[in-house]
Design an enzyme around this catalytic site. Structure first.
Site, short mmCIF file in Angstrom:
data_model
loop_
_atom_site.label_atom_id
_atom_site.label_comp_id
_atom_site.label_asym_id
_atom_site.label_seq_id
_atom_site.Cartn_x
_atom_site.Cartn_y
_atom_site.Cartn_z
CG PHE A 135 -2.13 0.55 1.21
CD1 PHE A 135 -3.10 1.30 -0.02
CD2 PHE A 135 -1.76 2.66 1.89
CE1 PHE A 135 -4.08 2.07 0.57
CE2 PHE A 135 -2.71 3.90 1.57
CZ PHE A 135 -3.56 3.27 1.05
CG ASP A 220 5.55 3.30 1.91
OD1 ASP A 220 5.05 4.09 3.36
OD2 ASP A 220 4.64 3.42 0.90
CE LYS A 249 -0.81 5.22 8.00
NZ LYS A 249 -0.28 4.76 6.45
C1 LIG Z 1 -0.96 5.10 5.01
C2 LIG Z 1 0.37 4.60 4.26
C3 LIG Z 1 0.08 5.11 3.00
C4 LIG Z 1 -0.33 6.21 2.18
O1 LIG Z 1 -0.75 7.85 3.48
P1 LIG Z 1 -1.61 8.54 3.57
O2 LIG Z 1 -1.52 9.64 3.88
O3 LIG Z 1 -2.94 8.09 3.14
O4 LIG Z 1 -1.24 9.24 1.36
C5 LIG Z 1 1.05 4.82 2.28
N1 LIG Z 1 2.41 4.22 2.53
C6 LIG Z 1 1.85 3.51 3.69
C7 LIG Z 1 2.87 2.00 3.97
C8 LIG Z 1 0.63 3.44 4.69
O5 LIG Z 1 0.87 2.69 5.37
#
Ligand SMILES: *Cc1c(COP(=O)(O)O)cnc(C)c1O
Length: 395
Positions: A135, A220, A249
């Site tokens: 994701f 990420d 986050k």
């Molecule tokens: C939440 C998340 C995103 C996206 O972040 P947003 O602030 O919602 O755009 C991308 N990568 C990972 C691993 C995430 O957990």
């Protein structure tokens, strides 16, 4: 009394499967709805509220900075931005920082940087290899990067330049690498995709492959970073270093901030190559600086590691009592519970009754990602409510 949910249904886009709770207030690991009902919050603003709700460190940083300076533009130097960048660099393996407003924006910036690198150093290579069940965010490009057809189908055609391959399989990355590849982008542990923990040797093998091919490794760490998995960064769990890392986050403890960081060798942006209006805003940077400094000064990753172990141990006790629980897994305070049937939604609904917020991760799984500062006593309290909810599940 106003029925906020009715008003919400009238005015908001119906693009989110909202849970019928109106959260009005939060403190520490607890939130209260608009009727005053209290919940233990194992969702924590979606792995965001690293220090819990309305922590005094956050409230003070926000109020002090609000009285001083809220927004300029990053075309000017501002002190909170520079202080936060310095703290991030001094506590990671990366050298340079760009602040933005969200996770997807951090990933977009990281991919743009990798493409610049590809243009300048790899004969125009532009493709990024990502994993199935990953994701990376909801922009069109990050939807292409996110290897989950359920997010992609509604928005075809998607931007080109991404190849999705099997996670935890180095051979799949090798097979997908061509002379057009500029980077591999992975989560150290896949969060939204199921709390998928790779084998110990996987990221080391990916690192070695990227070095051999001269391509970049983007991690990420939007969900795994800032202590979530019991170490400050997810990459420390696997003994490697990324070339580029993205954050969001937990970084701001609740204020919207994202960042991408890079090693000097691939910090190839030139003036004008990238930008943002709100990114690096003094209000969010001052708050994130206070949060991140608290995380470092108080060994919050160590707290998350201990609390995570306690949570896992006690979830395993629940597993021994409920035969429909098939697996409990996680690192630090990123934890999933799997079931042998699609009862995730039923469990969530029962948990609302007993007063604990959880995330339905998949039809057959839930996820817990509470504040990193949660105490054992608070975990006990939340798990007692989860236990009470599980007891009502008919299978
Ligand atoms: C939440 C998340 C995103 C996206 O972040 P947003 O602030 O919602 O755009 C991308 N990568 C990972 C691993 C995430 O957990």
């Amino acid at each position: 009394m106003t029925d906020w949910q009715e008003l919400g249904k009238k005015y908001l886009f119906n693009c989110i499967d909202r849970i019928p709770v109106t959260i009005a207030r939060g403190q520490g690991v607890r939130v209260w709805d608009d009727n005053g009902k209290e919940y233990i919050d194992f969702v924590g603003g979606w792995a965001v509220c690293a220090l819990g709700h309305c922590h005094p460190v956050i409230v003070n940083a926000l109020t002090e900075q609000a009285k001083t300076l809220i927004q300029t533009s990053h075309i000017y130097y501002t002190i909170p931005y520079i202080k936060l960048a310095e703290l991030l660099v001094k506590n990671s393996c990366l050298d340079r920082v760009f602040m933005c407003n969200s996770g997807l924006e951090a990933n977009e910036g990281a991919v743009k940087l990798a493409r610049r690198y590809g243009k300048l150093k790899l004969n125009g290579a532009y493709e990024v290899i990502t994993a199935f069940n990953s994701f990376h965010g909801r922009s069109l490009a990050m939807t292409a990067a996110t290897g989950q057809p359920k997010y992609q189908e509604a928005y075809q055609p998607l931007p080109v330049g991404f190849k999705n391959v099997e996670f935890n399989n180095i051979e799949a990355i090798k097979a997908a690498t061509t002379n057009q590849t500029c980077a591999v982008m992975l989560e150290p542990i896949q969060g939204e995709g199921g709390v998928n923990i790779p084998d110990d040797g996987y990221l080391k093998a990916v690192r070695k492959w990227c070095d051999e091919k001269g391509i970049l490794l983007i991690l990420d760490e939007i969900q795994t970073g800032v202590g979530r998995c019991g170490t400050l960064w997810g990459y420390q769990l696997y003994g490697i270093e990324p070339d580029i890392m993205t954050l969001a986050k937990g970084l701001g403890g609740g204020v919207p901030i994202g960042a991408f960081m890079a090693k000097e060798k691939c910090a190839v942006f030139a003036p004008g190559d990238h930008g943002t209006t709100f990114g690096g805003n003094p209000l969010t940077c001052a708050t994130a600086h206070a949060v991140f400094k608290y995380v470092i000064d108080n060994d919050v990753p160590g707290m998350a590691k201990k609390a995570g172990q306690y949570l896992l141990d006690n979830l395993k006790k629940l597993k021994s009592r409920y035969s429909f629980i098939t697996e409990v897994r996680g690192r630090g305070l990123l934890v999933a519970v799997y079931f042998n049937k699609d009862i995730g939604q039923d469990v969530l609904t029962a948990c609302l009754q007993t007063g604990v917020l959880i995330n339905r991760l998949k039809p057959n799984a839930i996820r817990l990602m509470p504040p990193l500062t949660i105490t054992n006593k608070e975990i006990d309290e939340g798990l007692a409510r989860l236990d009470k909810a599980l007891a009502t599940i008919k299978v």
